[in-house]
Design a protein around this motif. Sequence first.
Motif, PDB file in Angstrom:
ATOM      1  N   LEU A  22       0.583  -1.142  -0.063  1.00  0.00           N
ATOM      2  CA  LEU A  22       0.058   0.115  -0.119  1.00  0.00           C
ATOM      3  C   LEU A  22       0.763   1.181  -0.197  1.00  0.00           C
ATOM      4  CD1 LEU A  22      -2.874   0.843  -0.263  1.00  0.00           C
ATOM      5  CD2 LEU A  22      -3.022   1.089   2.238  1.00  0.00           C
ATOM      6  N   ASP A  23       2.106   1.138   0.585  1.00  0.00           N
ATOM      7  CA  ASP A  23       2.991   2.563   0.660  1.00  0.00           C
ATOM      8  C   ASP A  23       3.837   2.554  -0.493  1.00  0.00           C
ATOM      9  OD1 ASP A  23       2.392   2.848   3.560  1.00  0.00           O
ATOM     10  OD2 ASP A  23       4.796   1.529   4.046  1.00  0.00           O
ATOM     11  N   ALA A  41     -17.488   3.113  -6.302  1.00  0.00           N
ATOM     12  CA  ALA A  41     -19.472   2.745  -5.588  1.00  0.00           C
ATOM     13  C   ALA A  41     -19.750   1.845  -4.586  1.00  0.00           C
ATOM     14  CB  ALA A  41     -20.248   2.778  -6.656  1.00  0.00           C
ATOM     15  N   ARG A  42     -19.319   0.804  -5.377  1.00  0.00           N
ATOM     16  CA  ARG A  42     -19.971  -0.704  -4.740  1.00  0.00           C
ATOM     17  C   ARG A  42     -19.821  -0.662  -3.434  1.00  0.00           C
ATOM     18  NH1 ARG A  42     -18.430  -3.925  -8.851  1.00  0.00           N
ATOM     19  NH2 ARG A  42     -16.545  -5.299  -7.892  1.00  0.00           N
ATOM     20  N   LEU A  43     -17.823  -1.286  -3.309  1.00  0.00           N
ATOM     21  CA  LEU A  43     -17.362  -1.309  -2.079  1.00  0.00           C
ATOM     22  C   LEU A  43     -17.732   0.020  -1.353  1.00  0.00           C
ATOM     23  CD1 LEU A  43     -13.604  -2.477  -3.200  1.00  0.00           C
ATOM     24  CD2 LEU A  43     -15.767  -4.091  -1.713  1.00  0.00           C
ATOM     25  N   ARG A  63      -8.992  -1.368   1.535  1.00  0.00           N
ATOM     26  CA  ARG A  63     -10.542  -1.729   2.142  1.00  0.00           C
ATOM     27  C   ARG A  63     -10.418  -2.954   0.155  1.00  0.00           C
ATOM     28  NH1 ARG A  63     -15.913   0.055   2.858  1.00  0.00           N
ATOM     29  NH2 ARG A  63     -17.660  -1.820   3.012  1.00  0.00           N
ATOM     30  N   GLY A  64     -10.075  -2.398  -0.700  1.00  0.00           N
ATOM     31  CA  GLY A  64      -9.789  -3.539  -2.222  1.00  0.00           C
ATOM     32  C   GLY A  64      -9.194  -4.051  -1.718  1.00  0.00           C
ATOM     33  N   LEU A  65      -7.671  -3.877  -1.170  1.00  0.00           N
ATOM     34  CA  LEU A  65      -7.089  -4.952  -0.958  1.00  0.00           C
ATOM     35  C   LEU A  65      -7.008  -6.356  -0.406  1.00  0.00           C
ATOM     36  CD1 LEU A  65      -3.661  -2.967  -1.107  1.00  0.00           C
ATOM     37  CD2 LEU A  65      -4.381  -4.274  -2.901  1.00  0.00           C
ATOM     38  N   GLU A  66      -7.552  -5.648   0.997  1.00  0.00           N
ATOM     39  CA  GLU A  66      -8.393  -6.665   1.901  1.00  0.00           C
ATOM     40  C   GLU A  66     -10.172  -7.828   1.215  1.00  0.00           C
ATOM     41  OE1 GLU A  66      -9.692  -4.708   5.814  1.00  0.00           O
ATOM     42  OE2 GLU A  66      -7.693  -4.323   5.951  1.00  0.00           O
ATOM     43  N   ALA A  67     -10.370  -7.371   1.032  1.00  0.00           N
ATOM     44  CA  ALA A  67     -11.661  -7.329   0.192  1.00  0.00           C
ATOM     45  C   ALA A  67     -11.121  -8.078  -1.413  1.00  0.00           C
ATOM     46  CB  ALA A  67     -13.024  -6.276  -0.922  1.00  0.00           C
TER      47      ALA A  67
END
Length: 118
Positions: A22-23, A41-43, A63-67
Amino acid sequence: MTKDEAWELANHWVAAWNSHDLDAIMTHYEDAIELTSPVAARLLGTSDGKVVGKANLRAYFQRGLEAFPELTFRLEDVLWGLNSVVLYYTNQKGTRTGEFMELSAAGKVARVVANYNA
């Protein structure tokens, strides 16, 4: 922006995403970044799919990387303009994405508009 600069940016961007660092991902973006994406929009449960500001973008990307822990991108093509690039890539599911990225004078991404085929 030259062809070589555009490809260098794109390759570094994809490598950062594929490492899930992420960094490293965030080094590409201005503090005042604005991203618009149907995935956002969805997340995030918003109708406009906008993420504004680097702190909000970082939280969204986290959040996206976790999802999507299996998230990987394969760069297909790069288009470049005077102060912009379009990254065309495929993810691990085969979804094709085109991201228009407008660059600041410092060469950081100031605005992103993401488009998907699925």
